[in-house]
Design a protein around this motif. Structure first.
Motif, mmCIF file in Angstrom:
data_model
loop_
_atom_site.group_PDB
_atom_site.id
_atom_site.type_symbol
_atom_site.label_atom_id
_atom_site.label_comp_id
_atom_site.label_asym_id
_atom_site.label_seq_id
_atom_site.Cartn_x
_atom_site.Cartn_y
_atom_site.Cartn_z
ATOM 1 N N VAL A 198 48.677 39.832 31.396
ATOM 2 C CA VAL A 198 47.186 39.874 31.371
ATOM 3 C C VAL A 198 46.709 39.412 32.601
ATOM 4 C CG1 VAL A 198 45.103 39.177 30.149
ATOM 5 C CG2 VAL A 198 47.158 39.221 28.714
ATOM 6 N N LEU A 199 46.288 40.445 33.389
ATOM 7 C CA LEU A 199 45.727 40.390 34.707
ATOM 8 C C LEU A 199 44.118 40.617 34.767
ATOM 9 C CD1 LEU A 199 48.649 42.001 36.629
ATOM 10 C CD2 LEU A 199 48.278 39.525 36.107
ATOM 11 N N ASP A 200 43.305 39.768 34.020
ATOM 12 C CA ASP A 200 41.838 40.020 33.896
ATOM 13 C C ASP A 200 40.928 38.998 34.489
ATOM 14 O OD1 ASP A 200 42.122 38.382 32.046
ATOM 15 O OD2 ASP A 200 41.883 39.567 30.484
ATOM 16 N N ASP A 201 39.751 39.131 34.316
ATOM 17 C CA ASP A 201 39.025 38.099 35.103
ATOM 18 C C ASP A 201 38.791 36.983 34.142
ATOM 19 O OD1 ASP A 201 36.676 37.764 36.973
ATOM 20 O OD2 ASP A 201 35.454 37.540 35.108
ATOM 21 N N GLU A 202 38.826 36.894 33.019
ATOM 22 C CA GLU A 202 39.128 35.901 31.969
ATOM 23 C C GLU A 202 40.243 34.743 32.590
ATOM 24 O OE1 GLU A 202 39.846 34.473 27.452
ATOM 25 O OE2 GLU A 202 39.662 36.554 27.837
ATOM 26 N N ILE B 247 47.156 38.423 39.842
ATOM 27 C CA ILE B 247 45.802 39.067 39.478
ATOM 28 C C ILE B 247 45.136 39.637 40.262
ATOM 29 C CG2 ILE B 247 43.665 38.514 38.220
ATOM 30 C CD1 ILE B 247 44.748 36.033 36.855
ATOM 31 N N MET B 248 44.876 38.909 41.572
ATOM 32 C CA MET B 248 44.063 39.551 42.800
ATOM 33 C C MET B 248 44.852 40.862 43.119
ATOM 34 S SD MET B 248 42.834 36.216 44.456
ATOM 35 C CE MET B 248 41.476 35.118 43.577
ATOM 36 N N LEU B 249 46.095 40.843 43.351
ATOM 37 C CA LEU B 249 46.986 42.078 43.610
ATOM 38 C C LEU B 249 46.760 42.977 42.842
ATOM 39 C CD1 LEU B 249 50.281 40.280 45.100
ATOM 40 C CD2 LEU B 249 48.575 41.466 46.436
ATOM 41 N N HIS B 250 46.636 42.892 41.525
ATOM 42 C CA HIS B 250 46.329 44.109 40.580
ATOM 43 C C HIS B 250 45.064 44.429 40.892
ATOM 44 C CE1 HIS B 250 46.027 46.089 36.818
ATOM 45 N NE2 HIS B 250 44.943 45.473 36.456
ATOM 46 N N LEU B 251 43.921 43.632 40.899
ATOM 47 C CA LEU B 251 42.569 44.205 40.979
ATOM 48 C C LEU B 251 42.556 45.004 42.543
ATOM 49 C CD1 LEU B 251 40.649 40.930 39.855
ATOM 50 C CD2 LEU B 251 40.960 42.998 38.781
ATOM 51 N N GLU B 252 43.365 44.652 43.449
ATOM 52 C CA GLU B 252 43.322 45.528 44.610
ATOM 53 C C GLU B 252 43.459 46.701 44.348
ATOM 54 O OE1 GLU B 252 45.612 43.912 47.695
ATOM 55 O OE2 GLU B 252 44.554 42.135 48.095
ATOM 56 N N THR B 253 44.296 47.136 43.194
ATOM 57 C CA THR B 253 44.828 48.571 43.030
ATOM 58 C C THR B 253 43.411 49.261 42.118
ATOM 59 O OG1 THR B 253 45.697 47.966 40.898
ATOM 60 C CG2 THR B 253 47.089 47.963 42.944
ATOM 61 N N ILE B 254 42.606 48.593 41.652
ATOM 62 C CA ILE B 254 41.438 49.233 40.759
ATOM 63 C C ILE B 254 40.224 48.934 41.458
ATOM 64 C CG2 ILE B 254 42.935 49.039 38.738
ATOM 65 C CD1 ILE B 254 41.560 46.790 37.678
ATOM 66 N N TRP B 255 40.001 47.913 42.086
ATOM 67 C CA TRP B 255 38.687 47.777 42.633
ATOM 68 C C TRP B 255 38.366 48.505 44.066
ATOM 69 C CZ3 TRP B 255 37.335 41.936 41.389
ATOM 70 C CH2 TRP B 255 36.937 41.853 40.036
ATOM 71 N N GLU B 256 37.049 48.473 44.269
ATOM 72 C CA GLU B 256 36.558 49.255 45.580
ATOM 73 C C GLU B 256 36.388 47.905 46.577
ATOM 74 O OE1 GLU B 256 35.949 52.316 46.276
ATOM 75 O OE2 GLU B 256 36.364 53.052 44.185
ATOM 76 N N GLU B 257 36.804 48.375 47.714
ATOM 77 C CA GLU B 257 36.662 47.096 48.866
ATOM 78 C C GLU B 257 35.514 46.369 48.769
ATOM 79 O OE1 GLU B 257 35.874 47.404 53.591
ATOM 80 O OE2 GLU B 257 37.748 48.615 52.960
ATOM 81 N N ASP B 258 34.191 46.808 48.287
ATOM 82 C CA ASP B 258 32.834 45.843 48.554
ATOM 83 C C ASP B 258 33.069 44.865 47.317
ATOM 84 O OD1 ASP B 258 32.213 47.352 50.704
ATOM 85 O OD2 ASP B 258 30.607 48.398 49.201
ATOM 86 N N LYS B 259 33.871 45.362 46.176
ATOM 87 C CA LYS B 259 34.049 44.296 45.232
ATOM 88 C C LYS B 259 35.022 43.393 45.364
ATOM 89 C CE LYS B 259 33.983 44.476 40.094
ATOM 90 N NZ LYS B 259 34.265 45.267 38.952
ATOM 91 N N GLU C 168 35.688 36.317 48.806
ATOM 92 C CA GLU C 168 34.549 35.614 49.601
ATOM 93 C C GLU C 168 34.460 34.362 48.533
ATOM 94 O OE1 GLU C 168 31.406 37.539 50.919
ATOM 95 O OE2 GLU C 168 32.142 38.065 52.858
ATOM 96 N N ALA C 169 34.409 34.734 47.280
ATOM 97 C CA ALA C 169 34.345 33.673 46.294
ATOM 98 C C ALA C 169 35.402 32.820 46.165
ATOM 99 C CB ALA C 169 33.718 34.449 44.930
ATOM 100 N N GLU C 170 36.479 33.445 46.277
ATOM 101 C CA GLU C 170 37.866 32.436 46.103
ATOM 102 C C GLU C 170 37.665 31.599 47.635
ATOM 103 O OE1 GLU C 170 41.779 32.070 44.358
ATOM 104 O OE2 GLU C 170 39.812 32.763 43.750
ATOM 105 N N LEU C 171 37.378 31.823 48.516
ATOM 106 C CA LEU C 171 37.114 31.040 49.707
ATOM 107 C C LEU C 171 36.228 29.823 49.464
ATOM 108 C CD1 LEU C 171 37.164 33.437 52.668
ATOM 109 C CD2 LEU C 171 39.141 32.028 52.068
#
Length: 583
Positions: free
Chosen positions: A43-47, A72-84, A90-93
């Motif tokens: 499960v690679l989601d925001d929760e 999770i972040m590597l998975h999100l890289e494949t489905i999210w736009e660059e701005d997101k 930045e929130a992670e930092l």
């Protein structure tokens, strides 16, 4: 923490704290198990990000959870736009900054920050440098932050000159900043390298070949900058003579650069039909590509190290097929090629000669001291005078004493020999916990001096008796020695490296505390060995001597083994070639 009054708690308070801890632990375990379940189920989601963040906020050293967040972040890289993605990273930092406040030396947090910084679409490296500056202002020895800062500097293209100025600021505010001194030592060779044209002279008996051609070699720091560094570091240790940071840096300034890769010696023996090659550092001859060319023809030979224990050794041996060079009426030309480094060395075996060599002496290689310019000599003399003045004010300062010794060796190791020995005696008194280290270091320097004296005299006899030696070193420099006198010292063994003395004929090691003879391994020319008054207990301790085919004389009087019954008979059986046996 320190200095705070410890308040006693009542039994009721203890019970309440225990209940609170158990409550928190239960919540932590529940969240952890939920994370593990999600990861198993891929499960690679925001929760999952929120769950791991909850746990890592209280325990930022949970490496498995950092790994899960990266998945999770590597998975999100494949489905999210660059701005997101930019907002997420930045929130992670920001989250990582809160973790570093919990534990500023968290391995996981710093490693994850490096990963995030590389994956952030639009990174603000100036912000990262600012973060590092803030962290180092709180703890200037936080090596996690130093490592991260080096990565940031590399990625952002900060110049070496700017970084050197950064160390100037830190050292200027705190001379005890060891990390800054160390970082400075990595920057100076990049910004102020010294390029010298080294001619590698070669000891040339009539039966040797010409020296190799000159090479350009960049090492250490240019002299102009070195002189400035001496002044900087002197200010530091005069400010606080007992702080070790500046003294360590000073020792680095006085140190030698790494030696050039070279074949430092080739020795050829007609009688044994052997070729011995010595290198400037330990190598594995089976993997560096050694080729022997004899009279213009490559020969397939097997190279072996001088001792079975060594896979890497400065000295290697090959035995030629019988009859290859034995005829004394023939002349031969040999070349050993070190193909990995594109280096070769020639050696000529002339008619009527039983052996030949071509080598660089320790003096030629400046092995134990640097070739000093007039300016640098005068500066080091001034440094020595300053350290002597400081030592008069701080007679118990071990750092000052040790630095005086190093300065003396840089200037004139033989001329200052007696003063160096006196300072070592003082060091053993003022820093008795490290007396064994000082004894070994003194032994090293005495061996270096004796090698220099032997080479100046142009002899193959090495005599260093009654010098309180506790260890042996630089044995690869004694490859051509035929007679060695180590008597009346404090040696406890002849180490495996002793097998590098491939030309040794006579060994005198009386009056030591030698228990092991492992280094007397396959010494083809060894004829006489004297080991009187040592600590050889068993006949089996003499087993290495069975590999020395020419051994004819052995003296082991005064050893415990001498009291063994039937010793004469057993040694005759063990060493049948020995005709003069003294027990």
């Amino acid at each position: 923490m320190h200095g705070r009054v410890k308040l006693k708690s009542t039994a009721q308070q203890e019970v309440e704290k225990k209940i609170e801890r158990e409550k928190k632990l239960k919540m932590y375990v529940t969240a952890r198990d939920a994370c593990f379940t999600k990861r198993r189920e891929r499960v690679l989601d925001d929760e999952a990000l929120q769950l791991t963040q909850q746990l890592l906020s209280s325990n930022p050293d949970f490496a498995t959870l950092w790994n899960y967040r990266r998945e999770i972040m590597l998975h999100l890289e494949t489905i999210w736009e660059e701005d997101k993605l930019q907002k997420m990273y930045e929130a992670e930092l920001l989250f990582l900054e809160s973790c570093l406040k919990v534990n500023p030396k968290s391995y996981g947090s710093w490693h994850h920050r490096g990963w995030v910084s590389v994956h952030l679409p639009k990174q603000n490296w100036a912000r990262e440098l600012s973060l590092c500056d803030r962290c180092l202002s709180l703890d200037d020895r936080n090596f996690h932050c130093w490592d991260y800062r080096r990565m940031v500097v590399k990625m952002s293209g900060v110049s070496v000159d700017q970084e050197l100025q950064f160390t100037d600021r830190l050292i200027g505010s705190n001379f005890s900043n060891y990390s800054s001194w160390h970082y400075r030592s990595t920057l100076l060779p990049q910004l102020h390298p010294e390029s010298l044209e080294h001619t590698l002279p070669c000891h040339q008996p009539r039966h040797s070949s010409p020296p190799p051609s000159p090479q350009m070699h960049s090492h250490h720091v240019c002299e102009e900058q070195l002189l400035k560094e001496y002044e900087l570091v002197q200010n530091a240790f005069f400010t606080d003579p007992n702080d070790q940071s500046a003294w360590f840096y000073y020792r680095w300034l006085l140190g030698r650069a790494e030696r050039e890769d070279m074949i430092s010696c080739i020795f050829v023996s007609r009688e044994d039909e052997r070729v011995v090659a010595a290198f400037s550092r330990p190598v594995n001859a089976l993997s560096v590509g050694l080729i022997l060319v004899l009279d213009g023809q490559p020969h397939q030979v097997d190279w072996t190290s001088v001792h079975p224990r060594f896979k890497h050794s400065p000295v290697w041996i090959c035995v030629l097929p019988p009859g290859t060079i034995r005829d004394i009426s023939n002349e031969h030309n040999l070349t050993v090629h070190w193909t990995e480094k594109h280096i070769h060395r020639d050696c000529a075996l002339y008619t009527g000669r039983s052996e030949s060599w071509c080598r660089d002496s320790a003096t030629d290689q400046e092995l134990f001291r640097s070739e000093l310019s007039v300016e640098k000599t005068s500066v080091l003399q001034s440094e020595l005078q300053s350290c002597n003045q400081l030592q008069e004010l701080e007679p118990q300062n071990k750092w000052c004493l040790l630095t005086i010794i190093l300065l003396m060796r840089a200037l004139d190791p033989l001329g200052y020999e007696q003063e160096t020995l006196a300072h070592f005696q003082t060091l053993k008194v003022v820093d008795s916990m490290r007396s064994a280290y000082y004894s070994d270091l003194c032994s090293k320097f005495m061996i270096e001096n004796t090698i220099l004296k032997m080479e100046y005299a142009e002899v193959r006899v090495f005599s260093i008796s009654d010098k309180n030696l506790t260890t042996l070193c630089h044995l690869d420099q004694l490859l051509l020695v035929t007679h060695i006198n180590l008597s009346s010292n404090q040696l406890i063994n002849l180490p495996p490296q002793f097998a590098m003395l491939q030309c040794l004929e006579v060994l005198d090691a009386d009056d030591n505390a030698i228990e092991e003879l492992e280094g007397l391994n396959h010494l083809p020319k060894l004829e006489e060995v004297s080991l009187k008054n040592n600590r050889i207990f068993k006949i089996s301790d003499l087993q290495p001597l069975t590999t020395c085919p020419k051994l004819t004389r052995l003296d082991i009087r005064g050893n415990p083994v001498s009291r063994t019954s039937n010793i004469q008979f057993e040694l005759t059986e063990l060493l049948p070639s020995v005709t003069d046996l003294l027990v």
